[in-house]
Every structure is written in structure tokens, then in C-alpha cells.
Design a protein around this motif. Structure first.
Motif, PDB file in Angstrom:
ATOM      1  N   PRO A 137      31.963 -62.349 -10.138  1.00  0.00           N
ATOM      2  CA  PRO A 137      32.934 -62.356  -9.036  1.00  0.00           C
ATOM      3  C   PRO A 137      32.503 -63.261  -7.889  1.00  0.00           C
ATOM      4  O   PRO A 137      31.322 -63.583  -7.729  1.00  0.00           O
ATOM      5  N   PRO A 174      33.405 -60.727   5.120  1.00  0.00           N
ATOM      6  CA  PRO A 174      34.471 -59.814   5.571  1.00  0.00           C
ATOM      7  C   PRO A 174      34.932 -60.185   6.977  1.00  0.00           C
ATOM      8  O   PRO A 174      34.118 -60.431   7.866  1.00  0.00           O
ATOM      9  N   PHE A 210      32.607 -63.677  -3.697  1.00  0.00           N
ATOM     10  CA  PHE A 210      32.724 -62.865  -2.494  1.00  0.00           C
ATOM     11  C   PHE A 210      32.847 -63.780  -1.278  1.00  0.00           C
ATOM     12  O   PHE A 210      32.335 -64.894  -1.267  1.00  0.00           O
ATOM     13  N   THR A 211      33.526 -63.290  -0.262  1.00  0.00           N
ATOM     14  CA  THR A 211      33.628 -64.025   0.987  1.00  0.00           C
ATOM     15  C   THR A 211      33.208 -63.117   2.129  1.00  0.00           C
ATOM     16  O   THR A 211      33.099 -61.898   1.962  1.00  0.00           O
TER      17      THR A 211
END
Length: 459
Positions: free
Chosen positions: A318, A323, A320-321
Motif C-alpha cells: 500500500p 494525514p 500512504f500519505t
């Protein structure tokens, strides 16, 4: 009672790197020849699973925990992740991505990054950027017993297990391993190109060749036919700008042998292939260099397509960035087709097609966006603030009512008024209008960060 189960990794389609062989003449076009040589080259240049045999033996007269596994592997050396360090090159002023890089480096936040306001020549190339910090790196490497250094580029889109690359580097006992990808004619001259022999050893490295030099770097890519439908459309092998160095080799190149040279691809690697063991590792996954306006634009829009070539949603790997804790996007009577909409947007009675809409974007009633990359905003203006700006004859952040935009990049915090038309209807390929808030690059209109496009403007 007793039973045995043998699991042989050779039963899968993945090749085993086990061939040996000499090189080819440096002046000749790479020709693989027969099927045995093709197979050997495949095996040498691709990372793959390792041949292994596992035996499982269970006896009824033993306790339940008596389960013995015996594994024999053909690998002689294993890469230890604890002895690998990585350096991410964040890019310099990014001239090919200008004007997006007029106020920031090529990647938004990356290590070893040089910002535009820093003195010209502070980083004189990729190798020089590492050399400037070598005193820090040496102390860290010695303290952590680092053996291999992975050098990565920050302006690319791909998914790779770096330890597979490092494993091949260790098995080949290479000083340098270059991750490479097949490319077609249109992309070849924008990359460093390599030639290698059937053992995968790089014989020649040429940075961004043109004309006759480009033609001289063509190779026979039939060995890729098992992975690419029409391998002949990709007659070049390009460096991805991803390398693995032995620590001692890297330090020797930067501090002693080539201490006066500043760039890996244009200066050091073309020389290193002569007197060092430099190996190629072919990467067959999705890879896109987003270091130009056109490639950045095309790669972003490609992500909106159904069955996109690059998948952000693979549960095994995956993405992710950071938040941002934004509210969900609000859409009122909108028509959305093949688009990616980020968090915190306010979209009202608009049409968006084949576009990427960044965080906190505001698109008003009657707007039509097609083939657009809207970078979004890092500020919120309330309805009251936006109304005051409109009453004062000013333009709020976002896109005003009844505006039509096509084939355009809208940078952060841009203010585009009502009844604006941005279509580049005259088909200009290049144009500079910074005083009016935009440039045109490769036929793509780029609205500048913080720019204001007045009501009724036509671009």
C-alpha cells in the motif's frame, strides 16, 4: 507413520541466475543470438525467486511440536537489510519542471534537496550532493556497519522491493548495480542508456544521447519478449537513476578516483563501467519519470483511467500519505467522470472529467474541467471571506463560476475568476506570461502558484 513433502522453487516460472560468460565487443550492437543465450541473459538481468527444496517430516510417535524443516538454497550470499542504507536525491532547481519548481524543489519533501534560493552551484550534480554530506555518511556507515548504499531518485513513480535489487547486487558481487527499464524511441534520449553482455555486466553507459549516438545505443530486446508483447518497440535499456553501490566503492569514487567529477550519469558511470564491476538489473514493472511538465501531467492523468497501469490500492504494497485531518469532500449536483478527488474539496454544480483535483480545491457552479491537474490549496477561505473578496472585485482561491479549463495544470492556491476560458485554442507549445500568471510548456497551460487570473480572461 511418516510422510515427506518436497517443495521446489524451480517449478515456478521464475528464472534462476546461474549462467556465466564473457562480454561482447563494445562497438557492436548488442545481439543476444540463440535461445540459450537469451535465457541466460534473462536469468542474469532479472531478480527472481531462489531455487530451494524444503522437506517436512512428521512422525506419530513425537510430540505435536516435532516439526522439522530443512532448507537448502542455491544462494551463496544473502543481503542483510541491517547493512543497507539508502539516500534519496530530492532534486535541484528542476528546470524541466519549471514553473512548478519556481518556488520549490522537484519533490515536495525529500532528503538531499537543494532549494532554488540557495547559492547557484551549491550542489553541482547528483554525486556532488552526496559528496557534500560524506563526512556525515561515513560516520553513520561505520557506526552501523553498512556495506551497501542504495541511491534513489525522488521524481519517479514506481513500486519496487529494493531488497530484491540489493540481493542481485550481492549475488553478482558487483561494485555497482543499475536498475534499468526498457524504453521506446520517444523516451530514450531523455535517459541514460546502457548496453550489457549476456552476464548482465554493463559495457557502456551514455547519458541522454542524441542523433547517431542515440542510434548506437540500440539493443536487441528479444530477451524481453516473454514479458512484453512487442519487445521490438522498446529497443533501448534506460537507467532508472536507481543504484546500489558497495560502500567502499562509492566512497572511493567520490573521494579519490573521481573526486573532481560531480554527476553520476553524465560523468562517473560512463567511466566506472570500464574499471569496475557494474551490473544491470531489469525492472519490468510500471515506471514513469515525472521530471518534466509533460511526464508529470500525463502520469497524473493516467491514474484516473479505469484499470490504471499503476495501482495505488494493492493491499500487499500500500501507499500512504501524511494525514491532513480534513473533512470529506462536498459535492453538490456535480458530474464526475474518470477523476480523482482529494479531501476537503467544495464542488458545486460543475463537470469534471479525466482530471485530478487536489486537497481543499473549490470549483464553482457551471465550471467545466477536462484533462486538468489541479494541485489544490493549503488555505481555507470561508464563505464570508470569499464574499468579501468578490464584493471588492477580487478573486477567491479556487475556480469561479462558468469557467472552462482544458489541458491545464493549476498550481497551489491559484485564484481563477468567473467566465474564464483556458484551452490554449491557438495550440502554442511554449509561451512565457508570468506577469499574467501562466506559462505554456509542451502545449500544457500551467497556472502559477498563488497566481490570479481575472474574470473573463482567455488563455
Amino acid at each position: 507413520m511418516q510422510f515427506a513433502l518436497a517443495l521446489d522453487a524451480n517449478s515456478g516460472p521464475h528464472p534462476i541466475r546461474s549462467c556465466e560468460g564473457g562480454g561482447i565487443d563494445r562497438s557492436e550492437r548488442l545481439s543476444i543470438g540463440g535461445s540459450k543465450q537469451e535465457k541466460a541473459l534473462r536469468n542474469r538481468c532479472f531478480g527472481g525467486r531462489v531455487a530451494a527444496t524444503t522437506q517436512c517430516i512428521l512422525t506419530s510417535d513425537a510430540c505435536p511440536e516435532t516439526l522439522h524443516f530443512q532448507t537448502q538454497s542455491s544462494r551463496k550470499s544473502y543481503a542483510d537489510a541491517n547493512r543497507v542504507s539508502a539516500i534519496i536525491l530530492g532534486g535541484g532547481t528542476g528546470s524541466q519542471l519549471f514553473p512548478l519548481t519556481s518556488t520549490r524543489a522537484t519533490p515536495a519533501v525529500l532528503a538531499a534537496t537543494q532549494m532554488p534560493e540557495e547559492p547557484a552551484g551549491w550542489f553541482q550534480g547528483t554525486a556532488d550532493s552526496i559528496r557534500k554530506f560524506i563526512w556525515v555518511l561515513e560516520d553513520y556507515y561505520n557506526h552501523k556497519s553498512i556495506e551497501h548504499i542504495v541511491i534513489l531518485s525522488g521524481d519517479q513513480l514506481y513500486r519496487m522491493n529494493y531488497m530484491e535489487l540489493v540481493q542481485k547486487h550481492v549475488e553478482d558481487n558487483a561494485d555497482i548495480t543499475i536498475s534499468c527499464a526498457p524504453v521506446d524511441e520517444s523516451r530514450a534520449s531523455n535517459n541514460g542508456l546502457v548496453k550489457f553482455d549476456h552476464t548482465g555486466r554493463v559495457l557502456q553507459f551514455f547519458e541522454k544521447p542524441k542523433g547517431a549516438d542515440l542510434n548506437s545505443m540500440r539493443v536487441d530486446t528479444n530477451f524481453l519478449s516473454y514479458a512484453i508483447a512487442d519487445a521490438q518497440k522498446y529497443p533501448y535499456i534506460a537507467s532508472m537513476g536507481i543504484y546500489v553501490f558497495k560502500k567502499d566503492a562509492l566512497l572511493d569514487l567520490l573521494k579519490s578516483k573521481y573526486a573532481q567529477l560531480h554527476d553520476f550519469e553524465s560523468e562517473i558511470l560512463p567511466r566506472a563501467v570500464v574499471d569496475h564491476s557494474v551490473q544491470a538489473c531489469i525492472f519490468m514493472g510500471y515506471w514513469e519519470d515525472v521530471g518534466t511538465i509533460k511526464s508529470f501531467f500525463d502520469a497524473n492523468l493516467a491514474l484516473t483511467e479505469q484499470l490504471s497501469k499503476f495501482d495505488f490500492y494493492d493491499p500487499k504494497t500500500p501507499f500512504f500519505t501524511a494525514p491532513r485531518y480534513l473533512p470529506p469532500t462536498q459535492m453538490d449536483k456535480c458530474k464526475i467522470k474518470d477523476a480523482s478527488i482529494s479531501d476537503g474539496c467544495l464542488l458545486s454544480e460543475c463537470s469534471i472529467e479525466h482530471s485530478v483535483i487536489g486537497v481543499c480545491s473549490r470549483v464553482s457552479y457551471g465550471c467545466e474541467l477536462k484533462d486538468c491537474v489541479m494541485m489544490g490549496a493549503d488555505i481555507y477561505e470561508t464563505e464570508e471571506e470569499a464574499s468579501k473578496l468578490l464584493l471588492a472585485g477580487k478573486v477567491p482561491v479556487g475556480i469561479g463560476g462558468n469557467t472552462k479549463i482544458r489541458n491545464c495544470i493549476v498550481d497551489m492556491n491559484a485564484r481563477i475568476g468567473k467566465n474564464v476560458v483556458i484551452t490554449n485554442s491557438k495550440g502554442f507549445q511554449e509561451a512565457d506570461h508570468p506577469e499574467e500568471g501562466y506559462y505554456i510548456r509542451s502545449g500544457i497551460v500551467v497556472i502559477l502558484k498563488n497566481a490570479t487570473i481575472k474574470d473573463g480572461s482567455v488563455i
